[in-house]
Scaffold this motif. Structure first.
Motif, mmCIF file in Angstrom:
data_model
loop_
_atom_site.group_PDB
_atom_site.id
_atom_site.type_symbol
_atom_site.label_atom_id
_atom_site.label_comp_id
_atom_site.label_asym_id
_atom_site.label_seq_id
_atom_site.Cartn_x
_atom_site.Cartn_y
_atom_site.Cartn_z
ATOM 1 N N SER A 50 -13.013 10.339 58.376
ATOM 2 C CA SER A 50 -11.969 9.402 58.809
ATOM 3 C C SER A 50 -10.579 9.831 58.371
ATOM 4 C CB SER A 50 -12.261 8.000 58.262
ATOM 5 O OG SER A 50 -12.146 7.980 56.838
ATOM 6 N N ALA A 51 -10.495 10.836 57.498
ATOM 7 C CA ALA A 51 -9.193 11.293 57.012
ATOM 8 C C ALA A 51 -8.604 12.405 57.869
ATOM 9 C CB ALA A 51 -9.315 11.768 55.567
ATOM 10 N N ILE A 52 -9.362 12.920 58.826
ATOM 11 C CA ILE A 52 -8.878 14.033 59.663
ATOM 12 C C ILE A 52 -7.971 13.490 60.761
ATOM 13 C CG2 ILE A 52 -9.600 15.830 61.279
ATOM 14 C CD1 ILE A 52 -12.143 16.151 59.635
ATOM 15 N N THR A 53 -6.845 14.139 60.961
ATOM 16 C CA THR A 53 -5.881 13.712 61.979
ATOM 17 C C THR A 53 -5.172 14.920 62.563
ATOM 18 O OG1 THR A 53 -3.999 12.258 62.417
ATOM 19 C CG2 THR A 53 -4.012 13.401 60.318
ATOM 20 N N VAL A 54 -4.664 14.748 63.763
ATOM 21 C CA VAL A 54 -3.913 15.795 64.465
ATOM 22 C C VAL A 54 -2.519 15.247 64.762
ATOM 23 C CG1 VAL A 54 -3.779 17.262 66.504
ATOM 24 C CG2 VAL A 54 -6.011 16.756 65.467
ATOM 25 N N VAL A 55 -1.476 16.012 64.404
ATOM 26 C CA VAL A 55 -0.085 15.618 64.617
ATOM 27 C C VAL A 55 0.527 16.555 65.651
ATOM 28 C CG1 VAL A 55 2.152 15.206 63.548
ATOM 29 C CG2 VAL A 55 0.053 14.791 62.248
ATOM 30 N N GLN A 56 1.063 15.993 66.711
ATOM 31 C CA GLN A 56 1.699 16.776 67.767
ATOM 32 C C GLN A 56 3.130 17.155 67.373
ATOM 33 O OE1 GLN A 56 -0.001 17.750 70.388
ATOM 34 N NE2 GLN A 56 -1.819 16.533 69.882
ATOM 35 N N PRO A 57 3.689 18.193 68.000
ATOM 36 C CA PRO A 57 5.087 18.562 67.705
ATOM 37 C C PRO A 57 6.044 17.418 68.030
ATOM 38 C CG PRO A 57 3.981 20.337 68.880
ATOM 39 C CD PRO A 57 3.045 19.158 68.913
ATOM 40 N N ASN A 58 7.084 17.283 67.206
ATOM 41 C CA ASN A 58 8.087 16.223 67.345
ATOM 42 C C ASN A 58 7.447 14.840 67.351
ATOM 43 O OD1 ASN A 58 10.575 17.549 67.312
ATOM 44 N ND2 ASN A 58 10.396 18.116 69.467
#
Length: 281
Positions: A50-58
């Motif tokens: 549950s701690a895994i996340t993906v952050v997109q540019p900007n």
């Protein structure tokens, strides 16, 4: 609220560590050497997913852990942060807002139509999410309020050339609108990059009257220039005639000549000269 960096590790390393925990738990369960420890490892591994996340540019992700602000992830990529935390996305891209055409009164009380475009971006995600209810709606309302306030401070047009006007000083008005917007929107963590008028016109009920006023002002200014030039031409003509001794002019004939020249030059119609040939008898 003030934005701060959230705790995070590389997502690939975190995923590898998590898979290793689960593999170890499976081995312990199969061998039945430490079933309690295996169950604990499986629970930890499930929580770490549950701690895994993906952050997109900007883009930023605001992390909250059981109602408490835990920080913001601004770096794009694959990350692992606090387990059992909630993450809300906030766009950091440059955006613009086009206001509707507002009907307001200028400083002289004339009803006008005005609209503007505001270019902005979020610079503090914590303020944008927690200090205002809806920062996009906040930007829209405050932009229209600031536009009304600026429009009420200046006339539509400065006919007497005695100060700024909305039509004649668009750059100065845009700068003041940007400054006022920045003061209003800083509470929401928003930076105003530019604000500029996109529409400016008299309201329909007074548009024809104001057009006549503009035409009258233009005609008056043109007449003033014509009269000024005519007086200079008459002065030059009289001085040259007296210098060359072509004709002797007394005061009465000089006044008549000045009158005829001014009428011929200032009139908006072609002059019809009358030739005095003397009496036939």
């Amino acid at each position: 609220m003030k934005e701060r960096k959230a705790w995070l590790v590389n997502g690939f390393l975190g995923l590898l560590f998590n898979l290793a925990l689960i593999a170890l738990a499976i081995v312990l369960l199969v061998n039945e050497t430490a079933p309690v420890l295996a169950i604990v490892l499986l629970v930890i591994g499930s929580l770490l997913f549950s701690a895994i996340t993906v952050v997109q540019p900007n883009q930023a992700q605001v992390v909250t852990f059981f109602g408490s602000y835990a920080g913001t992830i601004r770096e794009s990529g694959f990350w692992m942060t606090l387990p059992l935390s909630t993450r809300k996305k906030v766009s950091l891209r440059v955006r613009n807002f086009n206001s509707v055409k507002l009907k307001v009164n200028d400083v002289e009380g004339n009803p006008i139509e005005i609209a503007a475009v505001v270019v902005f971006r979020v610079v503090d995600s914590a303020k944008a999410l927690f200090d205002v209810d809806n920062y996009m709606q906040f930007v829209e309302i405050q932009s229209e309020t600031a536009l009304r306030h600026v429009a009420n401070k200046y006339p539509y047009d400065a006919y007497e050339d005695n100060g700024y006007s909305l039509r004649g000083n668009s750059e100065e008005v845009a700068l003041e609108l940007s400054r006022e917007l920045q003061e209003r929107l800083s509470v929401a963590g928003v930076e105003v990059l530019e604000a500029r008028l996109t529409h400016l016109a008299y309201s329909t009920e007074i548009a024809s009257a104001m057009l006549q006023r503009q035409q009258a002002s233009a005609i008056l200014a043109a007449r003033s220039r014509i009269v000024e030039g005519a007086v200079g031409m008459v002065q030059m003509a009289i001085i040259q005639l007296q210098r060359e001794g072509v004709i002797e002019l007394d005061e009465e004939r000089k006044a008549a000549m000045i009158n005829n020249l001014l009428v011929a030059i200032v009139s908006d119609r072609s002059a019809n000269p009358v030739i005095n040939t003397g009496s036939l008898y």
